[in-house]
Scaffold this active site. Structure first.
Site, short mmCIF file in Angstrom:
data_model
loop_
_atom_site.label_atom_id
_atom_site.label_comp_id
_atom_site.label_asym_id
_atom_site.label_seq_id
_atom_site.Cartn_x
_atom_site.Cartn_y
_atom_site.Cartn_z
N CYS A 29 0.88 -1.18 0.00
CA CYS A 29 0.00 0.00 0.00
C CYS A 29 0.91 1.22 0.00
O CYS A 29 0.89 2.03 0.93
CB CYS A 29 -0.93 0.01 1.21
SG CYS A 29 -1.85 -1.53 1.48
N ALA A 30 1.72 1.34 -1.05
CA ALA A 30 2.85 2.28 -1.04
C ALA A 30 2.43 3.75 -1.05
O ALA A 30 3.14 4.61 -0.54
CB ALA A 30 3.77 1.99 -2.23
N GLY A 56 4.76 6.91 -1.30
CA GLY A 56 6.07 6.27 -1.14
C GLY A 56 6.98 6.69 -0.01
O GLY A 56 8.17 6.41 -0.07
N GLY A 57 6.47 7.32 1.04
CA GLY A 57 7.34 7.73 2.15
C GLY A 57 8.12 6.56 2.73
O GLY A 57 9.33 6.64 2.92
N LYS A 58 7.42 5.45 2.98
CA LYS A 58 8.09 4.28 3.58
C LYS A 58 8.90 3.51 2.53
O LYS A 58 9.95 2.94 2.85
CB LYS A 58 7.06 3.37 4.26
CG LYS A 58 6.37 4.07 5.44
CD LYS A 58 5.32 3.21 6.09
CE LYS A 58 4.56 3.99 7.17
NZ LYS A 58 3.65 5.01 6.61
N ASP A 97 0.11 -0.08 -5.39
CA ASP A 97 -1.01 0.69 -4.86
C ASP A 97 -2.18 0.59 -5.83
O ASP A 97 -1.98 0.33 -7.03
CB ASP A 97 -0.64 2.16 -4.65
CG ASP A 97 -1.52 2.82 -3.59
OD1 ASP A 97 -1.16 2.80 -2.40
OD2 ASP A 97 -2.61 3.32 -3.95
N ASP A 135 -4.60 -3.39 -10.24
CA ASP A 135 -5.85 -3.19 -10.98
C ASP A 135 -6.64 -4.49 -11.11
O ASP A 135 -7.72 -4.53 -11.68
CB ASP A 135 -5.56 -2.58 -12.36
CG ASP A 135 -4.49 -3.33 -13.12
OD1 ASP A 135 -4.05 -4.40 -12.64
OD2 ASP A 135 -4.06 -2.86 -14.19
N ASP A 147 1.03 -1.49 4.86
CA ASP A 147 0.71 -0.24 5.58
C ASP A 147 -0.77 0.01 5.29
O ASP A 147 -1.13 0.75 4.38
CB ASP A 147 1.60 0.89 5.05
CG ASP A 147 1.43 2.18 5.82
OD1 ASP A 147 0.87 2.12 6.94
OD2 ASP A 147 1.82 3.24 5.31
N CYS A 195 -1.84 3.78 10.93
CA CYS A 195 -1.68 5.03 11.69
C CYS A 195 -2.95 5.26 12.51
O CYS A 195 -3.50 6.35 12.57
CB CYS A 195 -1.36 6.21 10.79
SG CYS A 195 -2.53 6.48 9.45
#
Length: 404
Positions: A232-233, A236-238, A256, A283, A301, A354
Site C-alpha cells: 500500500c505504497a 512512497g514515504g516508507k 497501490d 488493478d 501499511d 496510523c
C-alpha cells in the site's frame, strides 16, 4: 496581533470550502497560499495556522458561537470571532464583528471545557469508540495530544548524505534542527519553516516524515539484496526509507490501487536517487498472484481510520463516519489475507496502521493468525505507539514470520 482584512477573507473562504463543500483542508490551504504572491512567510503562516486551528476546534467554536452546519458566511465570521477572542486578539472595528459578546465567549468556553466532547472538539461517536477501546484515562490523554500541532520531522536520505551534514546544510539556509534519541534517521525542526524551498530538499537529502512513521521501515528488518514488496505504497514515504536501508541494492515492488499516487512516488524516487523500485498498480488480482511466495519482506501499511494522525489532518474527524470504520476493518482483514501470500517461507511481514484503535491493530493480527493461511505465520513482536506517550503520531506495527 493586528488582523489584516485580506488574510481574514482567505481564512473565511477556506473554512466554507472545508466545512460546506467537503474539500480536504490541506488542499484548500495550498490553494489559499497561492492567492497573493505578495504575502510574506508570516502572512502565509497566519492563513494556514488559523484555518487549521478553526477546523480543529470546529465543534467547540460552533457551540460557543451558537451556529450550525451548513455554515453561511456570517456563521464563519462568528467562528473566526470566537477563535480571535480566545487567542486574546483584539477584534477590529469591522461590520463582521459587530456585537461580538467577548465576555460571554470566554464564560461559555470555561463551561464547555469541562466536557470532553467539547473540550477536545470531537464527534460523540468517535469519543465513544475511543473510550470503549482505550479506556477513559488513556483516551482522554490521547485525544488531547491529537489536538496539539504536530512537529515537523525530517528523515535524512542516507543514500545522499548523513544527519550531521544535513543539519549543517539546513543551518546555512537558516533552518535549525535537533537530533531525536531513538530515531536514527530523524531531525526535528526547532521552529516551523518551509523546508520544501531549500536546496537540501531539491537535492533529495531528506523527506518530511513523522518520527513514528520512520519506525515502520526499521521494523521490517530489510537487508541489501532482498526482494521487498510495499503493498500500500501510496506516494512512497516508507518505500523510499526502505530503499535507503537497502542501500539501493535488491528490488522493491511498490504497489497501490491508485496510479496517481505511484506517479508521485516516481518523482520522489528520482529526487532521492532511488533506482531499485518497480511500480505496480493493483488493478486486478494478477499482480498479487504473480508475487505469491516470492518476497523476503512484505509491508502492509493498511488503510485505516487515521485516528493516530489527527494532529496533521484535523478535518478527518469531521469526515469520518461509523460505517467507514466498519468497512475499513473488513478491508484490513482482506488485505492481510491476500497480500500475506506474497511472503515466501522464512520471509517476514509487517502489518502497520496510523490508528490507535486495537480493533484496527492487534485484533486484526490476532484474527489473521487464526485463519487457515495465517496459521503459517508466527507472531514475532508488535509496537503500539500512542501520541501522548511518544510525542509523535499514533501508530501500530506487528512483525510476523512465515514458517519454513
Amino acid at each position: 496581533m493586528r488582523l489584516h482584512r485580506n488574510l481574514c477573507f482567505a481564512v473565511i473562504d477556506g473554512l466554507l470550502d472545508i466545512f460546506n463543500e467537503g474539500e480536504y483542508a490541506d488542499k484548500v490551504v495550498q490553494k489559499l497560499l497561492k492567492r497573493d504572491k505578495r504575502w510574506g512567510s508570516r502572512d502565509r503562516a497566519f492563513v494556514a495556522e488559523t484555518t487549521y486551528d478553526i477546523v480543529r476546534w470546529k465543534r467547540l467554536y460552533a457551540e460557543i458561537a451558537n451556529v450550525k452546519q451548513p455554515f453561511n458566511r456570517d456563521d464563519a465570521w462568528r467562528l473566526f470571532a470566537v477563535w480571535a477572542t480566545l487567542k486574546g486578539i483584539r477584534l477590529p472595528d469591522w461590520k463582521y464583528f459587530e456585537n461580538t459578546p467577548t465576555r460571554k465567549i470566554k464564560g461559555k468556553f470555561d463551561e464547555l471545557s469541562k466536557i470532553r466532547i467539547y473540550r477536545e472538539s470531537i464527534p460523540d461517536w468517535i469519543d465513544e469508540v475511543g473510550v470503549n477501546e482505550l479506556g477513559e484515562e488513556k483516551w482522554s490523554q490521547e485525544i488531547a495530544k491529537q489536538n496539539q500541532q504536530a512537529d515537523v520531522i525530517l528523515r535524512v536520505n542516507t543514500l545522499k548524505t548523513n544527519k550531521k551534514d544535513l543539519k549543517l546544510k539546513l543551518e546555512s539556509e537558516d533552518i535549525y534542527t535537533e537530533y531525536l534519541d531513538q530515531y536514527p534517521s530523524a531531525l526535528k525542526l526547532t521552529k516551523r519553516a518551509n523546508v520544501f524551498k531549500t536546496e537540501a530538499f531539491k537535492n533529495g537529502w531528506f523527506e518530511v516524515q513523522d518520527a513514528s512513521s520512520q519506525l515502520v521501515a526499521d521494523f521490517l528488518q530489510v537487508k541489501p539484496g532482498m526482494k521487498v514488496v510495499d503493498t500500500c505504497a501510496g506516494a512512497g514515504g516508507k518505500t523510499l526509507h526502505i530503499a535507503s536501508l537497502m542501500e539501493n541494492k535488491g528490488q522493491i515492488v511498490a504497489m497501490d490501487i491508485y496510479e496517481s499516487k505511484l506517479k508521485k512516488l516516481k518523482v520522489r524516487a528520482r529526487r532521492n536517487g532511488v533506482h531499485n523500485v518497480d511500480l505496480k498498480v493493483i488493478d486486478s488480482t494478477k499482480p498479487i498472484k504473480k508475487l505469491h511466495n516470492k518476497a523476503d519482506r512484505v509491508l502492509i501499511d493498511a488503510p485505516c481510520s487515521g485516528l493516530g494522525v489527527l494532529r496533521r489532518n484535523p478535518d478527518a474527524k469531521w469526515k469520518l463516519e461509523p460505517e467507514f470504520l466498519d468497512r475499513i476493518r473488513t478491508v484490513q482483514q482482506d488485505v492481510l489475507n491476500q497480500y500475506s501470500k506474497m511472503v515466501k517461507p522464512g520471509g517476514k511481514l509487517v502489518y502497520a496502521t496510523c490508528s490507535v484503535l486495537p480493533s484496527e491493530n492487534q485484533n486484526q493480527v490476532n484474527a489473521f493468525l487464526k485463519t487457515d493461511f495465517g496459521k503459517e505465520f508466527n507472531f514475532i513482536k508488535d509496537k503500539k505507539v500512542l501520541a501522548h506517550e511518544s510525542g509523535y503520531d499514533g501508530f501500530y506495527m506487528a512483525l510476523l514470520e512465515r514458517k519454513q
